[in-house]
Write a protein that holds these residues in place. Sequence first.
Motif, PDB file in Angstrom:
ATOM      1  N   THR A 156       0.824  -1.205   0.000  1.00 54.18           N
ATOM      2  CA  THR A 156       0.000   0.000   0.000  1.00 54.18           C
ATOM      3  C   THR A 156       0.859   1.256   0.000  1.00 54.18           C
ATOM      4  O   THR A 156       0.550   2.225  -0.704  1.00 54.18           O
ATOM      5  CB  THR A 156      -0.950  -0.007   1.215  1.00 54.18           C
ATOM      6  N   LEU A 184       0.750   4.034  -2.869  1.00 49.96           N
ATOM      7  CA  LEU A 184       0.477   5.438  -2.556  1.00 49.96           C
ATOM      8  C   LEU A 184       1.584   6.348  -3.092  1.00 49.96           C
ATOM      9  O   LEU A 184       1.308   7.436  -3.594  1.00 49.96           O
ATOM     10  CB  LEU A 184       0.309   5.629  -1.057  1.00 49.96           C
ATOM     11  N   ILE A 185       2.822   5.917  -2.983  1.00 51.69           N
ATOM     12  CA  ILE A 185       3.927   6.712  -3.516  1.00 51.69           C
ATOM     13  C   ILE A 185       3.836   6.792  -5.038  1.00 51.69           C
ATOM     14  O   ILE A 185       4.037   7.856  -5.611  1.00 51.69           O
ATOM     15  CB  ILE A 185       5.282   6.122  -3.059  1.00 51.69           C
ATOM     16  N   TYR A 244       1.076   6.529  -6.786  1.00 53.00           N
ATOM     17  CA  TYR A 244      -0.086   7.358  -7.081  1.00 53.00           C
ATOM     18  C   TYR A 244       0.234   8.830  -6.894  1.00 53.00           C
ATOM     19  O   TYR A 244      -0.166   9.664  -7.686  1.00 53.00           O
ATOM     20  CB  TYR A 244      -1.256   6.947  -6.172  1.00 53.00           C
ATOM     21  N   LYS A 245       0.977   9.155  -5.861  1.00 52.42           N
ATOM     22  CA  LYS A 245       1.360  10.538  -5.581  1.00 52.42           C
ATOM     23  C   LYS A 245       2.269  11.069  -6.691  1.00 52.42           C
ATOM     24  O   LYS A 245       2.172  12.223  -7.075  1.00 52.42           O
ATOM     25  CB  LYS A 245       2.066  10.605  -4.224  1.00 52.42           C
ATOM     26  N   ALA A 246       3.172  10.220  -7.195  1.00 51.31           N
ATOM     27  CA  ALA A 246       4.121  10.652  -8.208  1.00 51.31           C
ATOM     28  C   ALA A 246       3.453  10.854  -9.566  1.00 51.31           C
ATOM     29  O   ALA A 246       3.913  11.643 -10.371  1.00 51.31           O
ATOM     30  CB  ALA A 246       5.252   9.639  -8.334  1.00 51.31           C
TER      31      ALA A 246
END
Length: 107
Positions: A97, A101-102, A104-106
Amino acid sequence: MLKQLIAIIVLSVAIILNMSYAQEALNAILSAHHWISDLLTQIFSGGDAGNFLRKLLALLVIPVGVALIPIAIYWLAKKQWFPYFIEVVWAIWLVQTAALLILYKAA
């Protein structure tokens, strides 16, 4: 408390010394997640409920599947249930996860 502190220091040093391997492992987890998600796209419809179920299953399949490997080995050796199954699943789920998330953030 002291044992846990020593363990986290040793694990941190191990990660620092093996950063390229850790990055490859995270890339493998992300690739497997995307492969499973694409595979589930063929099964579920394109609606909101289908996308939700596809994402949920893709997020849960890898931690449970990876945790079943040491559990199967333990069961074959000891003929009893592995006592830390859910902890292993949680640890793998948290790593996966965090990587998602990293990513998705990038993006």
